[in-house]
Scaffold this motif. Structure first.
Motif, PDB file in Angstrom:
ATOM      1  N   LYS A   1     -51.349  58.227  20.310  1.00 24.04           N
ATOM      2  CA  LYS A   1     -51.504  59.166  21.408  1.00 24.04           C
ATOM      3  C   LYS A   1     -52.639  59.154  21.367  1.00 24.04           C
ATOM      4  O   LYS A   1     -53.288  59.336  22.636  1.00 24.04           O
ATOM      5  N   LEU A   2     -54.060  58.466  20.871  1.00 27.05           N
ATOM      6  CA  LEU A   2     -55.374  58.047  21.113  1.00 27.05           C
ATOM      7  C   LEU A   2     -54.880  56.507  21.558  1.00 27.05           C
ATOM      8  O   LEU A   2     -56.312  56.267  21.878  1.00 27.05           O
ATOM      9  N   GLY A   3     -53.866  56.205  22.077  1.00 29.28           N
ATOM     10  CA  GLY A   3     -53.872  55.055  22.808  1.00 29.28           C
ATOM     11  C   GLY A   3     -54.117  53.846  21.551  1.00 29.28           C
ATOM     12  O   GLY A   3     -53.967  52.335  22.779  1.00 29.28           O
TER      13      GLY A   3
ATOM     14  N   SER B   1     -54.437  36.741  -0.265  1.00 27.80           N
ATOM     15  CA  SER B   1     -56.302  36.493  -0.917  1.00 27.80           C
ATOM     16  C   SER B   1     -56.379  38.022  -0.824  1.00 27.80           C
ATOM     17  O   SER B   1     -56.629  38.614  -1.642  1.00 27.80           O
ATOM     18  N   VAL B   2     -56.066  38.574   0.309  1.00 30.25           N
ATOM     19  CA  VAL B   2     -56.724  39.644   1.402  1.00 30.25           C
ATOM     20  C   VAL B   2     -55.493  40.408   1.956  1.00 30.25           C
ATOM     21  O   VAL B   2     -54.785  39.603   2.859  1.00 30.25           O
ATOM     22  N   PHE B   3     -55.056  41.284   1.764  1.00 27.27           N
ATOM     23  CA  PHE B   3     -54.797  42.283   2.503  1.00 27.27           C
ATOM     24  C   PHE B   3     -54.364  43.559   3.994  1.00 27.27           C
ATOM     25  O   PHE B   3     -55.588  44.306   2.867  1.00 27.27           O
ATOM     26  N   ALA B   4     -54.824  43.142   4.753  1.00 24.19           N
ATOM     27  CA  ALA B   4     -55.119  44.166   5.729  1.00 24.19           C
ATOM     28  C   ALA B   4     -54.650  45.052   7.074  1.00 24.19           C
ATOM     29  O   ALA B   4     -53.411  44.331   7.699  1.00 24.19           O
ATOM     30  N   LYS B   5     -55.336  46.119   6.592  1.00 19.92           N
ATOM     31  CA  LYS B   5     -54.019  46.836   7.962  1.00 19.92           C
ATOM     32  C   LYS B   5     -55.028  47.129   9.639  1.00 19.92           C
ATOM     33  O   LYS B   5     -56.032  47.509   9.257  1.00 19.92           O
ATOM     34  N   VAL B   6     -54.454  46.717  10.511  1.00 19.16           N
ATOM     35  CA  VAL B   6     -55.066  46.739  11.733  1.00 19.16           C
ATOM     36  C   VAL B   6     -54.279  47.769  12.559  1.00 19.16           C
ATOM     37  O   VAL B   6     -53.361  47.410  12.362  1.00 19.16           O
ATOM     38  N   LEU B   7     -55.159  47.825  13.750  1.00 19.74           N
ATOM     39  CA  LEU B   7     -54.433  49.381  14.225  1.00 19.74           C
ATOM     40  C   LEU B   7     -55.411  48.604  15.616  1.00 19.74           C
ATOM     41  O   LEU B   7     -56.404  48.508  15.653  1.00 19.74           O
ATOM     42  N   CYS B   8     -54.664  48.037  16.896  1.00 21.99           N
ATOM     43  CA  CYS B   8     -55.382  47.747  18.098  1.00 21.99           C
ATOM     44  C   CYS B   8     -54.444  48.424  18.802  1.00 21.99           C
ATOM     45  O   CYS B   8     -54.201  49.584  19.155  1.00 21.99           O
ATOM     46  N   LYS B   9     -55.731  48.193  19.720  1.00 22.71           N
ATOM     47  CA  LYS B   9     -54.357  49.661  21.354  1.00 22.71           C
ATOM     48  C   LYS B   9     -53.397  48.534  21.794  1.00 22.71           C
ATOM     49  O   LYS B   9     -52.860  48.857  22.463  1.00 22.71           O
TER      50      LYS B   9
END
Length: 155
Positions: A66-68, A109-117
């Motif tokens: 809802k925030l894009g 090695s690393v796992f990232a959660k990412v939010l993009c428009k």
């Protein structure tokens, strides 16, 4: 990491946490009414759990689409060598789209959660931010199609 002995928490503490997990904005007096104790007791118990590091603050939960922010994905990151870890984490911390970062076992090695428009922003993030960090050998990205379960741990 310090582990909390179960003897430091009693049934009332667990009941308070259970109420707050369901709705962290529940007023102390409402918690007291549910638990059949005084508001002062709840205040003392909350302070104890904060001092023990069990309660680390409160957060607001946002509906990101809802925030894009329509794209949620997970990025598995291969770090070239263990000595690069700290530098990679520092640089990943400065990327606002990275909302979670986990040091893992297994393939990454690393796992990232990412939010993009959108997908275009994701592509830009991967090509011009994440994959340009010294120490990152390569990445593997998984786009989340939906999130049918989103909950806190139940006590």
């Amino acid at each position: 990491m310090t582990f909390i002995s179960t003897s430091q928490l009693d049934e009332l503490d667990l009941q308070i946490l259970d109420i707050l997990i369901k709705d962290s904005r529940t007023p102390y007096l409402e918690i007291a009414r549910i638990c059949h104790v005084s508001g002062g007791t709840i205040h003392v118990r909350m302070k104890k759990m904060e001092d023990l590091g069990i309660i680390k603050g409160t957060k607001i939960l946002l509906d990101m689409p809802k925030l894009g922010y329509d794209v949620c994905c997970f990025v598995g990151i291969y770090i070239d060598k263990a000595s690069s870890y700290t530098k990679v984490i520092e640089q990943m911390s400065s990327i606002k789209e990275v909302v979670e970062l986990h040091y893992t076992t297994g393939d990454y090695s690393v796992f990232a959660k990412v939010l993009c428009k959108n997908i275009s922003d994701l592509q830009d993030l991967l090509m011009n931010s994440i994959n340009t960090i010294d120490g990152i050998q390569r990445t593997n990205t998984f786009v989340s199609l939906s999130q049918p379960i989103d909950r806190n741990v139940q006590l």
